[in-house]
Design an enzyme around this catalytic site. Structure first.
Site, mmCIF file in Angstrom:
data_model
loop_
_atom_site.group_PDB
_atom_site.id
_atom_site.type_symbol
_atom_site.label_atom_id
_atom_site.label_comp_id
_atom_site.label_asym_id
_atom_site.label_seq_id
_atom_site.Cartn_x
_atom_site.Cartn_y
_atom_site.Cartn_z
ATOM 1 N N THR A 19 0.817 -1.215 0.000
ATOM 2 C CA THR A 19 0.000 0.000 0.000
ATOM 3 C C THR A 19 0.848 1.261 0.000
ATOM 4 O O THR A 19 0.486 2.260 -0.628
ATOM 5 C CB THR A 19 -0.930 0.000 1.226
ATOM 6 O OG1 THR A 19 -1.822 -1.117 1.135
ATOM 7 C CG2 THR A 19 -1.752 1.274 1.298
ATOM 8 N N ASP A 64 2.145 -7.182 -4.533
ATOM 9 C CA ASP A 64 0.977 -6.928 -3.694
ATOM 10 C C ASP A 64 1.027 -7.991 -2.612
ATOM 11 O O ASP A 64 1.102 -9.187 -2.899
ATOM 12 C CB ASP A 64 -0.308 -7.051 -4.504
ATOM 13 C CG ASP A 64 -1.548 -6.706 -3.678
ATOM 14 O OD1 ASP A 64 -1.660 -7.229 -2.547
ATOM 15 O OD2 ASP A 64 -2.398 -5.955 -4.156
#
Length: 346
Positions: A19, A64
């Site tokens: 993130t 991710d």
């Protein structure tokens, strides 16, 4: 603990994904192009006497964290080892969902580290309003450069946690991590206070080994009322599965009255699958002999996992299966503290 007065502090920042390096899109957050370059600019603007000189590198294909595989742990370790002597410490930017899993794994790969290896990230991307990333980054850089923390740690919110004692405990709160069975290594308040008495002792020697990970080698099984031996057989039927982290009730209890379930565990153990018992409870250790239901697991060949987190147990089993060929040797070392991941029985 006061900061070290070491000259020429230089930190390597490794961006692995997550993130912290994302930006909004119509489909939700997605990785930002050239985040490493944007990060360099941001850190240069916030440069101060308290922040060290640094270099920023990124994995060729940032991850991710929901897509994390044990194979990625090798990709994270290699640039650290290749540059080990050139830096005072290391900061790894990682997605929060699996950060504790990677911090655990790197602690076993870098056993005996004499330098700080600090994982951090954020719940809000670096370049978004109200981002928690700048504070995490600055704290991690200070820890990596100015403090003798010979550990793999996880810096998030208001604390530095031992990496292999940490877990993500909140999906949206900014204090997203905790450590159920070990206190923080440092508190990030007005003053950055490192608790030296909680740190691992200076290592006698380093034992850096990057295993050839098999992503399918370790499985995890949560117990639930009515679980059967068929579930165990199905999960462990894959030839690649060589280890199982069992998540049992309370202090390490299982349905010993269900003979099909217990026999399935016994069959797996006899053919060389290493079985490790951890608790479903948020805090406290496995004490496998406290009840007859736990003693039955010992008789089936299950190793008690003390107070290890799921993340630490999973990573430790992966690393040991990647470095040891004898299942009995793996079982022996599972019960031994290798880098502060468990509290030995007294």
């Amino acid at each position: 603990m006061t900061a070290d007065a070491r000259p020429n502090q230089r930190v390597l920042v490794l961006y692995t994904g997550g993130t912290v390096g994302m930006e909004p899109s119509p489909e939700g957050y997605r990785p930002m192009p050239d985040f490493a370059g944007r990060l360099r600019e941001t850190l240069q603007r916030s440069a101060s006497d308290e922040l060290p000189e640094l270099d920023v590198v990124a994995l060729e294909r940032p991850i991710d964290s929901a897509n994390l595989s044990p194979l990625h742990w090798q990709r994270m370790a290699e640039p650290l080892l290749a540059n080990w002597d050139a830096y005072t410490g290391f900061v790894l930017l990682h997605g929060t969902d699996t950060m504790a899993w990677s911090a655990s794994a790197l602690s076993f790969i870098l056993q005996g580290t004499d330098k700080p290896v600090i994982f951090t990230g954020s719940q809000i991307p670096l370049l978004q309003p109200r981002s928690d990333a700048p504070a995490h980054l600055q704290a991690a850089l200070q820890l990596a450069a100015h403090h003798r923390v010979p550990e793999v740690g996880l810096c998030f919110g208001r604390h530095l946690w031992r990496g292999n004692r940490s877990s993500k405990i909140a999906s949206q709160a900014l204090d997203a991590f905790g450590s159920p069975n070990y206190p923080p290594l440092a508190d990030l308040a007005i003053e950055l206070q490192v608790h030296t008495e909680r740190l691992l002792r200076a290592p006698a020697q380093q034992r850096f080994i990057v295993p050839a990970f098999d992503p399918q080698a370790v499985a995890v099984l949560n117990l639930y009322p009515g679980i059967s031996g068929h579930v165990v057989d199905a999960l462990l039927g894959c030839a690649h599965v060589r280890g199982l982290v069992l998540r049992s009730y309370g202090v390490g209890n299982a349905p010993e009255a269900d003979r099909s379930f217990m026999q399935a565990l016994e069959r797996a153990s006899q053919r060389g699958v290493v079985l490790l018992n951890t608790t479903l409870c948020a805090t406290g250790p496995v004490v496998q002999g406290a009840y007859a239901t736990g003693s039955a697991l010992t008789q089936a060949g299950v190793v008690p996992g003390a107070d290890m987190t799921l993340e630490a147990a999973f990573a430790k089993l992966h690393v040991l299966l990647g470095t040891e060929t004898d299942p009995d040797r793996v079982r022996e070392r599972l019960g031994q503290p290798l880098c502060g991941e468990l509290t030995p029985a007294t």
